[in-house]
Design a protein around this motif. Structure first.
Motif, PDB file in Angstrom:
ATOM      1  N   LEU A  84       4.833 -13.424   4.016  1.00 48.22           N
ATOM      2  CA  LEU A  84       3.435 -13.059   4.237  1.00 48.22           C
ATOM      3  C   LEU A  84       3.221 -12.017   5.334  1.00 48.22           C
ATOM      4  CD1 LEU A  84       1.740 -16.536   3.771  1.00 48.22           C
ATOM      5  CD2 LEU A  84       2.015 -14.683   2.105  1.00 48.22           C
ATOM      6  N   MET A  85       4.292 -11.580   5.998  1.00 46.43           N
ATOM      7  CA  MET A  85       4.140 -10.512   6.995  1.00 46.43           C
ATOM      8  C   MET A  85       4.041  -9.136   6.327  1.00 46.43           C
ATOM      9  SD  MET A  85       7.940 -10.363   8.706  1.00 46.43           S
ATOM     10  CE  MET A  85       8.390  -8.673   9.063  1.00 46.43           C
ATOM     11  N   PHE A  86       4.408  -9.041   5.047  1.00 48.88           N
ATOM     12  CA  PHE A  86       4.433  -7.774   4.326  1.00 48.88           C
ATOM     13  C   PHE A  86       3.119  -7.546   3.591  1.00 48.88           C
ATOM     14  CE2 PHE A  86       8.806  -9.148   4.770  1.00 48.88           C
ATOM     15  CZ  PHE A  86       9.395  -8.013   5.307  1.00 48.88           C
ATOM     16  N   SER A  87       2.537  -6.366   3.775  1.00 50.60           N
ATOM     17  CA  SER A  87       1.269  -6.024   3.136  1.00 50.60           C
ATOM     18  C   SER A  87       1.486  -5.320   1.794  1.00 50.60           C
ATOM     19  CB  SER A  87       0.451  -5.119   4.058  1.00 50.60           C
ATOM     20  OG  SER A  87      -0.717  -4.670   3.419  1.00 50.60           O
ATOM     21  N   HIS A  88       2.091  -4.145   1.834  1.00 53.86           N
ATOM     22  CA  HIS A  88       2.250  -3.347   0.616  1.00 53.86           C
ATOM     23  C   HIS A  88       3.349  -2.302   0.828  1.00 53.86           C
ATOM     24  CE1 HIS A  88      -0.587  -1.191   3.212  1.00 53.86           C
ATOM     25  NE2 HIS A  88      -0.104  -0.089   2.672  1.00 53.86           N
ATOM     26  N   PRO A  89       4.006  -1.892  -0.262  1.00 55.84           N
ATOM     27  CA  PRO A  89       5.024  -0.840  -0.146  1.00 55.84           C
ATOM     28  C   PRO A  89       4.359   0.518   0.091  1.00 55.84           C
ATOM     29  CG  PRO A  89       4.872  -1.617  -2.414  1.00 55.84           C
ATOM     30  CD  PRO A  89       3.925  -2.435  -1.620  1.00 55.84           C
ATOM     31  N   ILE A  90       5.055   1.394   0.801  1.00 60.21           N
ATOM     32  CA  ILE A  90       4.537   2.735   1.084  1.00 60.21           C
ATOM     33  C   ILE A  90       5.602   3.778   0.777  1.00 60.21           C
ATOM     34  CG2 ILE A  90       3.007   1.877   2.908  1.00 60.21           C
ATOM     35  CD1 ILE A  90       5.075   3.401   4.814  1.00 60.21           C
ATOM     36  N   ASP A  91       5.187   5.038   0.748  1.00 57.86           N
ATOM     37  CA  ASP A  91       6.100   6.160   0.568  1.00 57.86           C
ATOM     38  C   ASP A  91       6.322   6.845   1.906  1.00 57.86           C
ATOM     39  OD1 ASP A  91       6.365   5.903  -2.234  1.00 57.86           O
ATOM     40  OD2 ASP A  91       4.438   6.907  -2.514  1.00 57.86           O
ATOM     41  N   LEU A  92       7.550   7.287   2.128  1.00 58.47           N
ATOM     42  CA  LEU A  92       7.909   8.052   3.320  1.00 58.47           C
ATOM     43  C   LEU A  92       8.090   9.509   2.945  1.00 58.47           C
ATOM     44  CD1 LEU A  92      10.749   6.076   5.137  1.00 58.47           C
ATOM     45  CD2 LEU A  92       8.385   6.267   5.804  1.00 58.47           C
ATOM     46  N   GLU A  93       7.934  10.359   3.938  1.00 58.30           N
ATOM     47  CA  GLU A  93       8.210  11.780   3.777  1.00 58.30           C
ATOM     48  C   GLU A  93       9.223  12.159   4.848  1.00 58.30           C
ATOM     49  OE1 GLU A  93       5.604  15.711   4.789  1.00 58.30           O
ATOM     50  OE2 GLU A  93       4.600  14.128   3.659  1.00 58.30           O
TER      51      GLU A  93
END
Length: 154
Positions: A84-93
């Motif tokens: 539950l500490m994780f919100s959502h996946p993101i993209d890196l640049e």
């Protein structure tokens, strides 16, 4: 995204996830999944730490004020079994320098912006540990030095 009993199928090596801040439950930290282990829910993660170029931004980070976007690099690794500490996946640049990465708002995302924000907060960080936010939808891709167009959410 639907989670099953363990939620493990949502996580895989190489992903970067936004992680909730325990102070106010806003997703402003980032961690890369290095390894998914089973049985149960157990991940090896590496934290991304703010790595600003600008003097004012560096002082902001040094004072422990929150950083949700900008330049980051890999920090400490650890194991976590806290789904539950994780919100959502993101993209890196890629960040332009070796081992640095950029995280900025992307078109279509929802972000929380500090209300009445000022870079001078770094001079008196203790009085700015509590703050108000306004929620916005990002209407355009972010451009460094320019920003992004947003609309406020009611």
């Amino acid at each position: 995204m639907t989670l099953t009993k363990t939620g493990m199928e949502c996580f895989f090596g190489g992903q970067v996830w936004a992680v909730y801040d325990t102070l106010d439950a806003m997703p402003r930290f980032y961690a890369q999944i290095k390894k998914v282990m089973s049985p149960g829910f157990n991940l090896q993660i590496t934290w991304l730490e703010a790595h600003p170029d600008d003097h004012d931004d560096f002082e902001w980070v040094k004072e422990g004020l929150p950083v949700a976007c900008g330049k980051f690099r890999y920090g400490k690794s650890q194991y976590s079994d806290k789904r539950l500490m994780f919100s959502h996946p993101i993209d890196l640049e890629e960040g332009g320098q070796r081992d640095t990465y950029k995280i900025f708002p992307r078109k279509g995302e929802t972000w929380a912006l500090f209300k009445n924000w000022d870079i001078k907060w770094k001079s008196d960080a203790d009085s700015h540990q509590e703050y108000d936010c306004e929620f916005v939808e990002i209407l355009s891709e972010y451009a460094e030095g320019v920003g992004a167009y947003v609309t406020f959410l009611g």
